[in-house]
Scaffold this motif. Structure first.
Motif, PDB file in Angstrom:
ATOM      1  N   GLY A 126       0.785 -18.330 -22.942  1.00  0.00           N
ATOM      2  CA  GLY A 126       1.642 -18.379 -21.756  1.00  0.00           C
ATOM      3  C   GLY A 126       0.936 -18.075 -20.449  1.00  0.00           C
ATOM      4  O   GLY A 126       1.569 -17.925 -19.414  1.00  0.00           O
ATOM      5  N   ASP A 163       3.986 -18.095 -17.894  1.00  0.00           N
ATOM      6  CA  ASP A 163       5.288 -18.458 -18.457  1.00  0.00           C
ATOM      7  C   ASP A 163       6.186 -17.222 -18.476  1.00  0.00           C
ATOM      8  O   ASP A 163       5.687 -16.101 -18.644  1.00  0.00           O
ATOM      9  CB  ASP A 163       5.149 -18.957 -19.901  1.00  0.00           C
ATOM     10  N   ALA A 190       5.926 -19.059 -13.633  1.00  0.00           N
ATOM     11  CA  ALA A 190       6.306 -20.469 -13.700  1.00  0.00           C
ATOM     12  C   ALA A 190       7.782 -20.630 -13.345  1.00  0.00           C
ATOM     13  O   ALA A 190       8.571 -19.690 -13.451  1.00  0.00           O
ATOM     14  CB  ALA A 190       6.056 -21.017 -15.107  1.00  0.00           C
TER      15      ALA A 190
END
Length: 194
Positions: A126, A163, A190
């Motif tokens: 991520g 993420d 994000a």
């Protein structure tokens, strides 16, 4: 977990490898030694026959030494009397299966180091990097600590994108991102992160 049987960690272009990888750039894109940073959270087992003349055992030893120098988990099994042969795999397959059945890597480690040697490799766990240039390596070291995400190091990177939930952070309330690199760098959560 990752297991390597008699693997090359840094390809020697004076051997058969030249016909496959052609040059140093091609070798760099697949050398395990060049991306050892990426093994921070993965247990690694290297199995190598001491009599291997195709890929000498020093190849596995170099990788094991580099991983230990980084403080990462690795184990090397040096098998006496065997070389570059399927027998080595057959004799050690149950060990590999047992390890794979019990090994685990965290889904969201609190610290991610990631080195990209190919333009299409852009992140792990991520943590995504946006390269400063399509040429050369890109590297990032990011850690969740003291209630914030710290970008510890970045090289060849213009932006780090996380993420939601990366590094084990609360996806509903993502913490602040602190740039500790000493140089200008974009860093953000994000889209989809509150």
């Amino acid at each position: 977990s990752i297991t390597s049987f008699f693997g090359d960690s840094k390809y020697d272009l004076t051997t058969y490898v030249r016909g496959l990888l052609h040059d140093e750039r091609g070798a760099h894109q697949v050398n395990a030694l060049d991306v050892v940073d990426n093994a921070r959270s993965v247990p690694v087992l290297l199995i190598h026959g001491e009599d291997d003349v195709t890929s000498p055992i020093r190849q596995s030893q170099m990788l094991a030494d580099a991983m230990r120098a980084h403080g990462f988990r690795s184990e090397i099994a040096r098998i006496a009397g065997l070389g570059h042969a399927g027998t080595l795999v057959a004799r050690n397959l149950s060990t590999v299966i047992d390890r794979a059945a019990t090994a685990s890597a965290p889904l969201a480690p609190a610290r991610v180091t990631y080195r990209s040697v190919r333009p299409w490799d852009t992140g792990a766990y991520g943590v995504h990097l946006r390269r400063a240039s399509p040429e050369g390596d890109a590297f990032v070291d990011v850690e969740l600590r003291e209630g914030a995400v710290h970008v510890r190091l970045a090289d060849g990177v213009r932006e780090v994108v996380l993420d939601p939930g990366a590094l084990g952070a609360d996806a509903a309330r993502p913490p602040a991102i602190v740039n500790d690199t000493g140089h200008a760098l974009g860093a953000r959560w994000a889209a989809g992160a509150p």
